[in-house]
Design an enzyme around this catalytic site. Sequence first.
Site, PDB file in Angstrom:
ATOM      1  N   LYS A  51       0.780  -1.272   0.003  1.00 31.44           N
ATOM      2  CA  LYS A  51      -0.041   0.149  -0.037  1.00 31.44           C
ATOM      3  C   LYS A  51       0.833   1.175   0.131  1.00 31.44           C
ATOM      4  O   LYS A  51       0.449   2.318  -0.617  1.00 31.44           O
ATOM      5  CB  LYS A  51      -0.993   0.075   1.308  1.00 31.44           C
ATOM      6  N   GLN A  95      -5.011  -1.754   9.459  1.00 29.45           N
ATOM      7  CA  GLN A  95      -4.584  -2.841   9.026  1.00 29.45           C
ATOM      8  C   GLN A  95      -5.223  -3.915   9.618  1.00 29.45           C
ATOM      9  O   GLN A  95      -4.742  -4.068  10.955  1.00 29.45           O
ATOM     10  CB  GLN A  95      -3.108  -3.043   8.805  1.00 29.45           C
ATOM     11  N   ASP A 118     -11.218   1.925   3.444  1.00 27.96           N
ATOM     12  CA  ASP A 118     -11.199   0.571   3.163  1.00 27.96           C
ATOM     13  C   ASP A 118     -12.915   0.303   2.996  1.00 27.96           C
ATOM     14  O   ASP A 118     -13.136  -0.858   2.761  1.00 27.96           O
ATOM     15  CB  ASP A 118     -10.852  -0.022   4.652  1.00 27.96           C
TER      16      ASP A 118
END
Length: 294
Positions: A51, A95, A118
């Site tokens: 990322k 995460q 997300d």
Amino acid sequence: MELMDGRKVSKEILLKLKDDVARLHFDHVHPKLAVILVGKDPASLAYVRQKQKACATTGIEWEQFDYDEPVTTEVLIDKINELNTDDKIHGILVQLPLPEQVYSPDVIRAIDPKKDVDGFTAYNLGKMFINTDFEDLAPCTPLGVIRMLEHYKINPKGKEVVVVGHSNIVGKPLAMMLLNRDATVTVCHVHTKDLAFHTKRADILCVAVGKPDLITEDMVKDGAVIVDIGINRLPTRLRRGRSDGRLVGDVDFENVSKKASYITPVPGGVGPMTVACLMENTVTAAKRLNNINP
Ligand code: NAP
């Protein structure tokens, strides 16, 4: 059979986003992603690195907050609250998975939906149910699958689509996004009585389970489009005579690819598309937070 090349398609998306980011700089908007990482799980570290690399490619700024495993839910929520009110931050990513002592739903819930790149908050998931116009910040992996189908001009409209796996972050939202595009969607999971009965009917088969070789040649119809979302690392010792600890999906690629019209490889399929869509969502969030038309 045509390979759906996630590395190639994601690069194209990232290059387009690089232009978008450069244009935003003219408006004094510098898209920035904040990433919260707990612990040192090798898979999480690898995902975070990918990322970060994509941010560097697109010009999206990156700030990482690392925590040791003993961290509490409250400490993470305090950090998220701080990031929610920081005008320089446009996207917040936690995460996953988080360690056991942290209650992940509360952590996700704390993220401002406008910065939820997300697409995991109930607000963004709920909006996605309405129709495609409301898929502002859709979950990155399902969005990656949609972008991949779009790139190869595979229109789900009127198709029999089977999604295997019904997690909140992949299977369920993907099923909804395909339904939004007028597919006839069947969702299978661990309690499905006869998985092959369903998969054999699929014009488009999307698999997100986490079990190598779950889908074998006899379970797919000729000419089907196969989207393999699963990521599994094989044991370092022995797999069909091979002992390499390599990454595979949920589909027996070697044999299923002989019947498929299109298929995604693992690695190099949906994985890079997920990362590209995280970048897309970060740019979208930066535009929306600054009242710039997406
Ligand atoms: P998850 O939360 O573990 O969900 C797995 C799903 O598969 C559940 O719905 C489960 O049903 C179902 N399932 C389990 N065994 C099954 C079986 N034998 N037959 C049919 N369904 C079965 O996992 P996830 O987060 O959705 O991820 C799924 C896979 O995708 C994993 O391999 C993950 O690493 C991968 N993934 C890839 C990307 C990417 O970018 N490519 C992104 C995210 C995830 P129950 O809930 O009823 O047990």
